[in-house]
Enzyme design. Structure first.
Site, PDB file in Angstrom:
ATOM      1  N   ASP A  41       0.885  -1.170  -0.128  1.00  8.65           N
ATOM      2  CA  ASP A  41       0.109   0.032  -0.008  1.00  8.65           C
ATOM      3  C   ASP A  41       0.883   1.360  -0.150  1.00  8.65           C
ATOM      4  O   ASP A  41       0.684   2.170  -0.982  1.00  8.65           O
ATOM      5  CB  ASP A  41      -0.854  -0.204   1.375  1.00  8.65           C
ATOM      6  CG  ASP A  41      -1.650   1.269   1.434  1.00  8.65           C
ATOM      7  OD1 ASP A  41      -2.568   1.554   0.458  1.00  8.65           O
ATOM      8  OD2 ASP A  41      -1.431   1.947   2.263  1.00  8.65           O
ATOM      9  N   GLU A 109      -2.022  -5.339  -3.663  1.00  9.57           N
ATOM     10  CA  GLU A 109      -1.043  -4.400  -3.008  1.00  9.57           C
ATOM     11  C   GLU A 109       0.013  -5.540  -2.048  1.00  9.57           C
ATOM     12  O   GLU A 109       1.058  -5.100  -1.971  1.00  9.57           O
ATOM     13  CB  GLU A 109      -1.804  -3.846  -1.627  1.00  9.57           C
ATOM     14  CG  GLU A 109      -2.801  -2.770  -2.135  1.00  9.57           C
ATOM     15  CD  GLU A 109      -3.448  -1.959  -1.022  1.00  9.57           C
ATOM     16  OE1 GLU A 109      -3.827  -0.912  -0.987  1.00  9.57           O
ATOM     17  OE2 GLU A 109      -3.890  -2.789   0.014  1.00  9.57           O
TER      18      GLU A 109
END
Length: 233
Positions: A41, A109
């Site tokens: 992320d 992610e």
């Protein structure tokens, strides 16, 4: 899928294990892709910032921030993961209900986190920009879409000199045991919108959307003007 051969294949295997299918180690610890998701992320946000900064040299900070939030949103990353075929590789134990919670975007992610650890930042930067963003992102459509309803509502209130607050609480979804966040939008102390989501950010966006969706700027102005008159009397 990404066009390269990894050094440490175990990182990529781990990136595909959703927490619902966590592996239990001999010492009792459970492992899944959540830690890699956290790392990925941050990497995606950093690379996306680079990308937008280069692609839009004349745009201001507000535009770049909003566009970045659209690109890295759960919905956008989930759709990107499905387009890449990552959804067919994710390991989970939850059926259709789990599949609706953006786990493919979470796995994307985590995969970026694995690539970062395995290949380094420069490699993942080139991979994301040149092989993923340029091929699979429609920047024109993203710049025209309106998804950051919270920022839009805050800007409207500031422009019209009204106080706005987001009252967000952690609760449970109606008719379900799944915990989630519930948000109420208050303008000058009056409740004008409600929303819910799996994160605080999502709940606040949904609450702001409820205001933007059901009320035009003119209707909002009219309502607030009426409230101002009531307060004055």
């Amino acid at each position: 899928m990404f066009g390269f051969i990894p050094h440490n294949i175990e990182l990529y295997k781990l990136a595909l294990i959703h927490k619902s299918a966590s592996l239990v180690l001999d010492d009792g610890r459970t492992i899944n892709n959540e830690r890699l998701e956290y790392l990925g992320d941050a990497v995606i946000e950093a690379v996306t910032s680079d990308y937008i900064f280069i692609e839009f040299p004349d745009r201001d900070e507000g535009f770049m921030t909003q566009l970045r939030s659209k690109i890295v949103s759960r919905q956008s990353l989930n759709a990107l993961a499905v387009e890449l075929g990552l959804d067919r590789q994710v390991i989970s134990n939850g059926g259709a209900a789990i599949a609706q919670k953006h786990i493919y975007g979470d796995a994307f992610e985590a995969m970026i986190g694995a690539i970062y650890l395995d290949q380094g930042y420069d490699f993942v930067n080139r991979l994301l920009i040149n092989k993923i963003f340029l091929r699979h992102l429609n920047l024109e459509r993203l710049t025209e879409s309106e998804t950051d309803f919270k920022s839009r509502l805050i800007e409207w209130c500031q422009k019209n000199h009204h106080r706005i607050a987001f009252r967000t609480e952690h609760g449970r979804e109606y008719a379900s045991n799944h915990p989630q966040f519930c948000c109420t939008v208050l303008i000058d102390g009056m409740e004008v919108g409600h929303g819910a989501g799996e994160s605080k950010k999502e709940a606040e966006q949904q609450a702001a959307f409820s205001v933007a969706h059901y009320m035009t700027d003119e209707q909002c102005a009219s309502l607030l003007d009426k409230m101002d008159r009531l307060t004055a009397t």
